[in-house]
Enzyme design. Structure first.
Site, PDB file in Angstrom:
ATOM      1  N   SER A  26      40.893 -83.104 -38.530  1.00 64.31           N
ATOM      2  CA  SER A  26      40.696 -82.862 -37.466  1.00 64.31           C
ATOM      3  C   SER A  26      39.858 -83.542 -36.514  1.00 64.31           C
ATOM      4  O   SER A  26      38.634 -83.783 -37.017  1.00 64.31           O
ATOM      5  CB  SER A  26      40.365 -81.242 -37.424  1.00 64.31           C
ATOM      6  OG  SER A  26      39.947 -80.952 -36.229  1.00 64.31           O
ATOM      7  N   GLU A  66      37.836 -82.040 -34.675  1.00 64.60           N
ATOM      8  CA  GLU A  66      36.750 -81.142 -34.537  1.00 64.60           C
ATOM      9  C   GLU A  66      35.751 -81.817 -35.302  1.00 64.60           C
ATOM     10  O   GLU A  66      34.615 -81.413 -35.381  1.00 64.60           O
ATOM     11  CB  GLU A  66      37.210 -79.975 -35.221  1.00 64.60           C
ATOM     12  CG  GLU A  66      37.357 -78.814 -34.362  1.00 64.60           C
ATOM     13  CD  GLU A  66      36.454 -78.149 -33.143  1.00 64.60           C
ATOM     14  OE1 GLU A  66      36.445 -78.098 -32.273  1.00 64.60           O
ATOM     15  OE2 GLU A  66      35.346 -77.812 -33.961  1.00 64.60           O
ATOM     16  N   TYR A  71      34.180 -74.359 -39.114  1.00 62.24           N
ATOM     17  CA  TYR A  71      35.680 -74.980 -39.345  1.00 62.24           C
ATOM     18  C   TYR A  71      35.498 -76.321 -39.370  1.00 62.24           C
ATOM     19  O   TYR A  71      35.931 -77.101 -40.191  1.00 62.24           O
ATOM     20  CB  TYR A  71      36.343 -74.582 -38.073  1.00 62.24           C
ATOM     21  CG  TYR A  71      37.795 -75.477 -38.142  1.00 62.24           C
ATOM     22  CD1 TYR A  71      38.954 -74.972 -38.885  1.00 62.24           C
ATOM     23  CD2 TYR A  71      37.892 -76.506 -37.207  1.00 62.24           C
ATOM     24  CE1 TYR A  71      40.161 -75.671 -38.882  1.00 62.24           C
ATOM     25  CE2 TYR A  71      38.960 -77.212 -37.130  1.00 62.24           C
ATOM     26  CZ  TYR A  71      40.341 -77.157 -37.971  1.00 62.24           C
ATOM     27  OH  TYR A  71      41.214 -77.609 -37.986  1.00 62.24           O
TER      28      TYR A  71
HETATM   29  P1  NAP Z   1      48.372 -72.618 -37.769  1.00 56.50           P
HETATM   30  O1  NAP Z   1      49.621 -72.755 -37.073  1.00 56.50           O
HETATM   31  O2  NAP Z   1      47.142 -71.870 -37.573  1.00 56.50           O
HETATM   32  O3  NAP Z   1      48.984 -72.843 -39.364  1.00 56.50           O
HETATM   33  C1  NAP Z   1      48.262 -72.581 -40.522  1.00 56.50           C
HETATM   34  C2  NAP Z   1      48.880 -72.442 -41.591  1.00 56.50           C
HETATM   35  O4  NAP Z   1      48.216 -72.099 -42.751  1.00 56.50           O
HETATM   36  C3  NAP Z   1      50.073 -71.057 -41.497  1.00 56.50           C
HETATM   37  O5  NAP Z   1      51.119 -71.495 -42.265  1.00 56.50           O
HETATM   38  C4  NAP Z   1      49.318 -70.150 -42.297  1.00 56.50           C
HETATM   39  O6  NAP Z   1      50.068 -69.230 -43.274  1.00 56.50           O
HETATM   40  C5  NAP Z   1      48.604 -70.947 -43.568  1.00 56.50           C
HETATM   41  N1  NAP Z   1      47.571 -70.353 -44.267  1.00 56.50           N
HETATM   42  C6  NAP Z   1      46.437 -69.717 -44.116  1.00 56.50           C
HETATM   43  N2  NAP Z   1      45.727 -69.354 -45.098  1.00 56.50           N
HETATM   44  C7  NAP Z   1      46.587 -69.615 -46.123  1.00 56.50           C
HETATM   45  C8  NAP Z   1      46.133 -69.302 -47.334  1.00 56.50           C
HETATM   46  N3  NAP Z   1      45.293 -68.792 -47.964  1.00 56.50           N
HETATM   47  N4  NAP Z   1      47.206 -69.912 -48.188  1.00 56.50           N
HETATM   48  C9  NAP Z   1      48.279 -70.353 -47.798  1.00 56.50           C
HETATM   49  N5  NAP Z   1      48.543 -70.713 -46.634  1.00 56.50           N
HETATM   50  C10 NAP Z   1      47.747 -70.452 -45.613  1.00 56.50           C
HETATM   51  O7  NAP Z   1      47.671 -74.478 -37.712  1.00 56.50           O
HETATM   52  P2  NAP Z   1      48.481 -75.793 -37.051  1.00 56.50           P
HETATM   53  O8  NAP Z   1      48.190 -75.977 -35.683  1.00 56.50           O
HETATM   54  O9  NAP Z   1      49.838 -75.916 -37.483  1.00 56.50           O
HETATM   55  O10 NAP Z   1      47.721 -76.881 -38.068  1.00 56.50           O
HETATM   56  C11 NAP Z   1      48.040 -77.212 -39.119  1.00 56.50           C
HETATM   57  C12 NAP Z   1      46.824 -77.891 -39.874  1.00 56.50           C
HETATM   58  O11 NAP Z   1      46.358 -79.028 -39.013  1.00 56.50           O
HETATM   59  C13 NAP Z   1      45.676 -77.046 -40.153  1.00 56.50           C
HETATM   60  O12 NAP Z   1      44.926 -77.490 -41.160  1.00 56.50           O
HETATM   61  C14 NAP Z   1      44.812 -77.221 -38.886  1.00 56.50           C
HETATM   62  O13 NAP Z   1      43.432 -77.018 -39.200  1.00 56.50           O
HETATM   63  C15 NAP Z   1      44.997 -78.884 -38.718  1.00 56.50           C
HETATM   64  N6  NAP Z   1      45.024 -79.294 -37.533  1.00 56.50           N
HETATM   65  C16 NAP Z   1      45.493 -78.847 -36.420  1.00 56.50           C
HETATM   66  C17 NAP Z   1      45.371 -79.431 -35.278  1.00 56.50           C
HETATM   67  C18 NAP Z   1      46.097 -78.873 -33.976  1.00 56.50           C
HETATM   68  O14 NAP Z   1      45.658 -79.217 -32.575  1.00 56.50           O
HETATM   69  N7  NAP Z   1      47.101 -78.089 -34.250  1.00 56.50           N
HETATM   70  C19 NAP Z   1      44.722 -80.428 -34.830  1.00 56.50           C
HETATM   71  C20 NAP Z   1      43.817 -81.064 -36.113  1.00 56.50           C
HETATM   72  C21 NAP Z   1      44.117 -80.384 -37.356  1.00 56.50           C
HETATM   73  P3  NAP Z   1      50.363 -67.692 -42.353  1.00 56.50           P
HETATM   74  O15 NAP Z   1      51.497 -67.960 -41.366  1.00 56.50           O
HETATM   75  O16 NAP Z   1      50.373 -66.792 -43.549  1.00 56.50           O
HETATM   76  O17 NAP Z   1      49.040 -67.248 -41.684  1.00 56.50           O
HETATM   77  O1  G4F Z   2      42.474 -74.139 -27.916  1.00 58.52           O
HETATM   78  P1  G4F Z   2      41.246 -74.080 -28.747  1.00 58.52           P
HETATM   79  O2  G4F Z   2      40.690 -72.869 -29.472  1.00 58.52           O
HETATM   80  O3  G4F Z   2      41.288 -75.506 -29.622  1.00 58.52           O
HETATM   81  P2  G4F Z   2      40.077 -76.280 -30.587  1.00 58.52           P
HETATM   82  O4  G4F Z   2      38.992 -75.446 -30.585  1.00 58.52           O
HETATM   83  O5  G4F Z   2      39.713 -77.628 -29.674  1.00 58.52           O
HETATM   84  O6  G4F Z   2      40.707 -76.448 -32.067  1.00 58.52           O
HETATM   85  C1  G4F Z   2      41.897 -76.805 -32.078  1.00 58.52           C
HETATM   86  O7  G4F Z   2      41.983 -78.159 -32.078  1.00 58.52           O
HETATM   87  C2  G4F Z   2      41.362 -78.871 -33.106  1.00 58.52           C
HETATM   88  C3  G4F Z   2      41.304 -80.275 -33.040  1.00 58.52           C
HETATM   89  O8  G4F Z   2      40.405 -80.774 -32.404  1.00 58.52           O
HETATM   90  C4  G4F Z   2      41.887 -78.140 -34.844  1.00 58.52           C
HETATM   91  F1  G4F Z   2      41.341 -78.791 -35.645  1.00 58.52           F
HETATM   92  C5  G4F Z   2      41.630 -76.792 -34.816  1.00 58.52           C
HETATM   93  O9  G4F Z   2      42.486 -76.374 -35.841  1.00 58.52           O
HETATM   94  C6  G4F Z   2      42.468 -76.149 -33.556  1.00 58.52           C
HETATM   95  O10 G4F Z   2      44.063 -76.580 -33.560  1.00 58.52           O
HETATM   96  O11 G4F Z   2      40.112 -74.554 -27.699  1.00 58.52           O
HETATM   97  C7  G4F Z   2      40.173 -75.842 -26.864  1.00 58.52           C
HETATM   98  C8  G4F Z   2      38.921 -75.686 -25.932  1.00 58.52           C
HETATM   99  C9  G4F Z   2      37.625 -75.287 -26.460  1.00 58.52           C
HETATM  100  O12 G4F Z   2      36.587 -76.180 -25.864  1.00 58.52           O
HETATM  101  C10 G4F Z   2      37.423 -73.865 -25.966  1.00 58.52           C
HETATM  102  O13 G4F Z   2      35.800 -73.665 -25.775  1.00 58.52           O
HETATM  103  O14 G4F Z   2      39.375 -74.709 -25.042  1.00 58.52           O
HETATM  104  C11 G4F Z   2      37.906 -73.897 -24.482  1.00 58.52           C
HETATM  105  N1  G4F Z   2      38.377 -72.457 -24.310  1.00 58.52           N
HETATM  106  C12 G4F Z   2      38.154 -71.776 -23.096  1.00 58.52           C
HETATM  107  N2  G4F Z   2      38.559 -70.699 -22.880  1.00 58.52           N
HETATM  108  C13 G4F Z   2      39.008 -71.549 -24.901  1.00 58.52           C
HETATM  109  C14 G4F Z   2      39.144 -70.504 -24.156  1.00 58.52           C
HETATM  110  N3  G4F Z   2      39.685 -71.524 -26.024  1.00 58.52           N
HETATM  111  C15 G4F Z   2      40.195 -70.378 -26.568  1.00 58.52           C
HETATM  112  N4  G4F Z   2      40.857 -70.456 -27.745  1.00 58.52           N
HETATM  113  N5  G4F Z   2      40.347 -69.257 -25.764  1.00 58.52           N
HETATM  114  C16 G4F Z   2      39.818 -69.202 -24.709  1.00 58.52           C
HETATM  115  O15 G4F Z   2      40.030 -68.288 -23.911  1.00 58.52           O
END
Ligand code: NAP
Ligand code: G4F
Length: 323
Positions: free
Chosen positions: A125, A127, A149
């Site tokens: 990520s 992050e 995280y």
């Molecule tokens: P998500 O929608 O939160 O999905 C997370 C998945 O992990 C769900 O299927 C969840 O299952 C599963 N999980 C959680 N705990 C588990 C456990 N103990 N054993 C097995 N499965 C488990 O996340 P996403 O946005 O699709 O992201 C996918 C991956 O990419 C994550 O690793 C995230 O950190 C990473 N990532 C995401 C972004 C982004 O912007 N979306 C960016 C960079 C990296 P349940 O449905 O049972 O909860």
């Molecule tokens: O949507 P967010 O919660 O995503 P964040 O923290 O960037 O993390 C996501 O992206 C990562 C990749 O860079 C992944 F690795 C991670 O698993 C996840 O998918 O927050 C985005 C921004 C933050 O700066 C937060 O402070 O939005 C700002 N924010 C402002 N108001 C808020 C809110 N975030 C959330 N969730 N809720 C609010 O009300």
């Protein structure tokens, strides 16, 4: 000659559902790891249920991962499962580390135990860049995570690199910047916004409470990003790649476009609650996807504006059906 097969952890999540669709369209047999829950949680993959094979298991449980790899006999494993919501990582730092960090080692060990030729993708990520050390961020930018995280993801990244270097495994770390979609969890800021905009437009809600509007993110469309994950595992040699758009926008810009799309002025509806600010913020993310463009031929297709509007339209349609 049979087609390839893949095992996806996190198949019930946003990315898992898009990746499963993509792999099925390429002729893969798709297996997904799902953890036990007292209520079914398959909403995002409901439409794929007849085409995929679900295996019960948990990233916290080593034995279940070995059994899952033995059952699926995959050519490729995509490790998408994690505790992925940043704010929760301050409240549950140990669980976050167990899952998001050590879970990666457990999956790598399962592969090494069953068949070390299986190709491995780790969902790393942006992050990890946290308090960014340079702008834009590249694969060479030093990490400075700002949340438990982010720290856990740094571990996951390096253990992936380490297993590649220690055991010659085909293990790749995809450093993905934020990617969103109508399937994004409702707690993430983009979906929280588009869901609220739809409800406000339809008279179901009258305000939207947010935290920091000035944080900047490099936001793309999840459907584009899963193709990049797959491309990483199709190369001759394993490596680590950034997937990003190369554009950055504030949360405020996202809010403004979302409200304007339904002819509303966000300033009349948005309320700031300081409790939603984070103990340590990632102020600015901007990725440089040059390596992925040159090496994988990957580039995002959905623009920022298209993404915001797609998400608002999907939430309008969803709530519109209910009222
Ligand atoms: P998500 O929608 O939160 O999905 C997370 C998945 O992990 C769900 O299927 C969840 O299952 C599963 N999980 C959680 N705990 C588990 C456990 N103990 N054993 C097995 N499965 C488990 O996340 P996403 O946005 O699709 O992201 C996918 C991956 O990419 C994550 O690793 C995230 O950190 C990473 N990532 C995401 C972004 C982004 O912007 N979306 C960016 C960079 C990296 P349940 O449905 O049972 O909860
Ligand atoms: O949507 P967010 O919660 O995503 P964040 O923290 O960037 O993390 C996501 O992206 C990562 C990749 O860079 C992944 F690795 C991670 O698993 C996840 O998918 O927050 C985005 C921004 C933050 O700066 C937060 O402070 O939005 C700002 N924010 C402002 N108001 C808020 C809110 N975030 C959330 N969730 N809720 C609010 O009300």
């Amino acid at each position: 000659m049979h087609g390839k097969s893949a095992l996806i952890t996190g198949i019930t999540g946003q990315d898992g559902s898009y990746l499963a669709e993509w792999l099925l369209s390429r002729g893969y047999r798709v297996y997904g790891l799902v953890r036990r829950s007292s209520t079914e949680n398959l909403e995002r993959i409901e439409h794929l249920k007849e085409q995929i094979n679900l295996i019960s298991g948990d990233l916290l449980d080593q034995k279940s991962l070995i059994a899952a790899v033995e059952t699926a006999c995959p050519d490729e494993v995509y490790n998408l499962a994690a505790q992925s919501f940043v704010p929760v990582s301050w409240h549950q730092p140990v669980l976050t580390a167990e899952l998001t960090a050590l879970g990666v080692t457990r999956m790598l060990e399962a592969i090494r135990t069953v068949n070390d030729k299986i190709r491995f993708y780790q969902a790393s990520s942006s992050e990890m860049f946290g308090r960014v050390q340079e702008v834009p961020q590249t694969e060479k930018t030093p990490f400075y995570p700002r949340s438990p995280y982010g720290v856990a993801k740094v571990y996951g990244h390096w253990i992936t690199v380490n297993y590649r270097e220690s055991y010659g495994m085909f293990a790749c770390s995809g450093i993905l910047f934020n990617h969103e979609s109508p399937r994004r969890g409702l707690e993430f800021v983009t979906r929280k916004i588009t869901n609220a905009v739809a409800r406000i437009k339809l008279g179901l809600q009258d305000r939207l409470v947010l935290g920091n509007l000035e944080a900047r993110r490099d936001w793309g469309y999840a459907g584009d990003y899963v193709k990049g994950m797959w491309l990483m595992l199709q190369q001759e040699t394993p490596g680590d790649y950034i997937l990003a758009t190369g554009e950055t926008h504030t949360v405020r810009e996202f809010v403004k476009i979302a409200f304007e799309h339904v002819d509303l002025d966000y300033e009349k509806y948005v309320v700031i609650d300081p409790r939603l600010f984070r103990p340590a913020e990632v102020d600015l993310l901007l990725g440089d996807p040059s390596k992925a463009r040159a090496g994988l031929g990957w580039q995002p297709e959905v623009s920022f504006e298209q993404l915001v509007k797609m998400m608002v339209d999907a939430d309008l349609a969803r709530w519109g059906k209910k009222v």
